[in-house]
Design a protein around this motif. Sequence first.
Motif, PDB file in Angstrom:
ATOM      1  N   ARG A 143       0.832  -1.205   0.000  1.00 38.89           N
ATOM      2  CA  ARG A 143       0.000   0.000   0.000  1.00 38.89           C
ATOM      3  C   ARG A 143       0.867   1.255   0.000  1.00 38.89           C
ATOM      4  N   ARG A 144       1.979   1.212   0.717  1.00 38.10           N
ATOM      5  CA  ARG A 144       2.903   2.357   0.727  1.00 38.10           C
ATOM      6  C   ARG A 144       3.433   2.617  -0.681  1.00 38.10           C
ATOM      7  N   SER A 145       3.714   1.562  -1.400  1.00 37.00           N
ATOM      8  CA  SER A 145       4.192   1.677  -2.777  1.00 37.00           C
ATOM      9  C   SER A 145       3.119   2.292  -3.682  1.00 37.00           C
ATOM     10  N   VAL A 146       1.863   1.904  -3.487  1.00 32.24           N
ATOM     11  CA  VAL A 146       0.745   2.462  -4.258  1.00 32.24           C
ATOM     12  C   VAL A 146       0.634   3.962  -4.000  1.00 32.24           C
ATOM     13  N   ILE A 147       0.717   4.366  -2.730  1.00 34.60           N
ATOM     14  CA  ILE A 147       0.604   5.781  -2.361  1.00 34.60           C
ATOM     15  C   ILE A 147       1.768   6.579  -2.956  1.00 34.60           C
ATOM     16  N   SER A 148       2.966   6.046  -2.854  1.00 37.29           N
ATOM     17  CA  SER A 148       4.148   6.724  -3.377  1.00 37.29           C
ATOM     18  C   SER A 148       4.032   6.913  -4.894  1.00 37.29           C
ATOM     19  N   ALA A 149       3.595   5.871  -5.598  1.00 34.79           N
ATOM     20  CA  ALA A 149       3.421   5.965  -7.059  1.00 34.79           C
ATOM     21  C   ALA A 149       2.342   6.985  -7.408  1.00 34.79           C
ATOM     22  N   PHE A 150       1.273   7.022  -6.608  1.00 31.82           N
ATOM     23  CA  PHE A 150       0.211   7.993  -6.840  1.00 31.82           C
ATOM     24  C   PHE A 150       0.752   9.417  -6.719  1.00 31.82           C
ATOM     25  N   PHE A 151       1.496   9.701  -5.646  1.00 34.68           N
ATOM     26  CA  PHE A 151       2.045  11.042  -5.451  1.00 34.68           C
ATOM     27  C   PHE A 151       3.001  11.421  -6.587  1.00 34.68           C
ATOM     28  N   HIS A 152       3.799  10.462  -7.033  1.00 36.59           N
ATOM     29  CA  HIS A 152       4.734  10.733  -8.128  1.00 36.59           C
ATOM     30  C   HIS A 152       3.962  11.162  -9.379  1.00 36.59           C
ATOM     31  N   GLN A 153       2.921  10.419  -9.725  1.00 35.93           N
ATOM     32  CA  GLN A 153       2.103  10.743 -10.893  1.00 35.93           C
ATOM     33  C   GLN A 153       1.355  12.058 -10.682  1.00 35.93           C
ATOM     34  N   TRP A 154       0.838  12.267  -9.479  1.00 36.66           N
ATOM     35  CA  TRP A 154       0.089  13.483  -9.173  1.00 36.66           C
ATOM     36  C   TRP A 154       0.966  14.717  -9.347  1.00 36.66           C
ATOM     37  N   LYS A 155       2.209  14.627  -8.872  1.00 36.24           N
ATOM     38  CA  LYS A 155       3.134  15.764  -8.987  1.00 36.24           C
ATOM     39  C   LYS A 155       3.416  16.110 -10.443  1.00 36.24           C
ATOM     40  N   GLU A 156       3.498  15.112 -11.312  1.00 30.23           N
ATOM     41  CA  GLU A 156       3.720  15.360 -12.735  1.00 30.23           C
ATOM     42  C   GLU A 156       2.530  16.068 -13.364  1.00 30.23           C
ATOM     43  N   ASN A 157       1.323  15.707 -12.929  1.00 25.18           N
ATOM     44  CA  ASN A 157       0.099  16.277 -13.494  1.00 25.18           C
ATOM     45  C   ASN A 157      -0.305  17.602 -12.859  1.00 25.18           C
ATOM     46  N   ASN A 158       0.281  17.957 -11.727  1.00 23.12           N
ATOM     47  CA  ASN A 158      -0.069  19.168 -10.986  1.00 23.12           C
ATOM     48  C   ASN A 158       1.189  19.951 -10.619  1.00 23.12           C
ATOM     49  N   PRO A 159       1.768  20.660 -11.581  1.00 19.48           N
ATOM     50  CA  PRO A 159       3.029  21.357 -11.311  1.00 19.48           C
ATOM     51  C   PRO A 159       2.923  22.435 -10.228  1.00 19.48           C
ATOM     52  N   SER A 160       1.719  22.940  -9.950  1.00 19.07           N
ATOM     53  CA  SER A 160       1.574  23.944  -8.890  1.00 19.07           C
ATOM     54  C   SER A 160       1.711  23.327  -7.501  1.00 19.07           C
ATOM     55  N   LEU A 161       1.571  22.015  -7.418  1.00 14.13           N
ATOM     56  CA  LEU A 161       1.665  21.270  -6.163  1.00 14.13           C
ATOM     57  C   LEU A 161       0.721  21.831  -5.098  1.00 14.13           C
ATOM     58  N   SER A 162      -0.491  22.188  -5.526  1.00 23.59           N
ATOM     59  CA  SER A 162      -1.466  22.711  -4.578  1.00 23.59           C
ATOM     60  C   SER A 162      -2.883  22.398  -5.049  1.00 23.59           C
ATOM     61  N   ILE A 163      -3.804  22.407  -4.085  1.00 19.82           N
ATOM     62  CA  ILE A 163      -5.228  22.220  -4.356  1.00 19.82           C
ATOM     63  C   ILE A 163      -5.982  23.248  -3.532  1.00 19.82           C
ATOM     64  N   TYR A 164      -6.934  23.932  -4.164  1.00 17.10           N
ATOM     65  CA  TYR A 164      -7.734  24.942  -3.470  1.00 17.10           C
ATOM     66  C   TYR A 164      -8.784  24.255  -2.603  1.00 17.10           C
ATOM     67  N   ASN A 165      -8.828  24.638  -1.320  1.00 15.75           N
ATOM     68  CA  ASN A 165      -9.832  24.101  -0.399  1.00 15.75           C
ATOM     69  C   ASN A 165     -10.937  25.135  -0.202  1.00 15.75           C
ATOM     70  N   LYS A 166     -12.176  24.720  -0.445  1.00 13.77           N
ATOM     71  CA  LYS A 166     -13.323  25.628  -0.369  1.00 13.77           C
ATOM     72  C   LYS A 166     -13.587  26.111   1.054  1.00 13.77           C
ATOM     73  N   SER A 167     -13.379  25.263   2.038  1.00 15.31           N
ATOM     74  CA  SER A 167     -13.644  25.625   3.428  1.00 15.31           C
ATOM     75  C   SER A 167     -12.628  26.650   3.945  1.00 15.31           C
ATOM     76  N   LEU A 168     -11.364  26.446   3.637  1.00 13.22           N
ATOM     77  CA  LEU A 168     -10.317  27.371   4.084  1.00 13.22           C
ATOM     78  C   LEU A 168     -10.203  28.589   3.167  1.00 13.22           C
ATOM     79  N   LYS A 169     -10.757  28.441   1.956  1.00 12.11           N
ATOM     80  CA  LYS A 169     -10.653  29.484   0.927  1.00 12.11           C
ATOM     81  C   LYS A 169      -9.184  29.812   0.629  1.00 12.11           C
ATOM     82  N   GLU A 170      -8.392  28.750   0.589  1.00  8.69           N
ATOM     83  CA  GLU A 170      -6.953  28.885   0.351  1.00  8.69           C
ATOM     84  C   GLU A 170      -6.425  27.609  -0.272  1.00  8.69           C
TER      85      GLU A 170
END
Length: 134
Positions: free
Chosen positions: A15-42
């Motif tokens: 499972r750790r390997s699955v999570i690590s691979a997910f983050f690696h792929q996510w970082k490639e697809n999201n160069p800003s490395l951020s997600i806007y949260n509606k509750s925090l408005k940030e």
Amino acid sequence: MEIAQGHTKEDVVERRSVISAFFHQWKENNPSLSIYNKSLKEDILIRFVSITETCTHASRLPESTLAVLHMDAILENARKVAVVKPKNNGNQKPFEKIIVLEYLNNTLGRVRVTVGVKRRTHEKVLYCITSEKE
């Protein structure tokens, strides 16, 4: 994707390997490395501590691993439920406070998102995502 359902050391490592691979792929697809949260408005930033802590904690339970795979929706829609002091350990030391958010979902159950607020910059940094199906 099949997620190991057991609680053996091998299942946790898988499972750790699955999570690590997910983050690696996510970082490639999201160069800003951020997600806007509606509750925090940030934006919630994804940093190295986000990956290491989430890999460590979310790999313990299959539900938490599944929650990480839905990270975009969770981080965008999670609601603030508490603000607490950081633990006095190395990984939480850079944070002046910890914001706890929750995301409720029929499939994932109650997902807890821990976000650290950096001392000087006040940036919101993802610390960990975990889930426990109720």
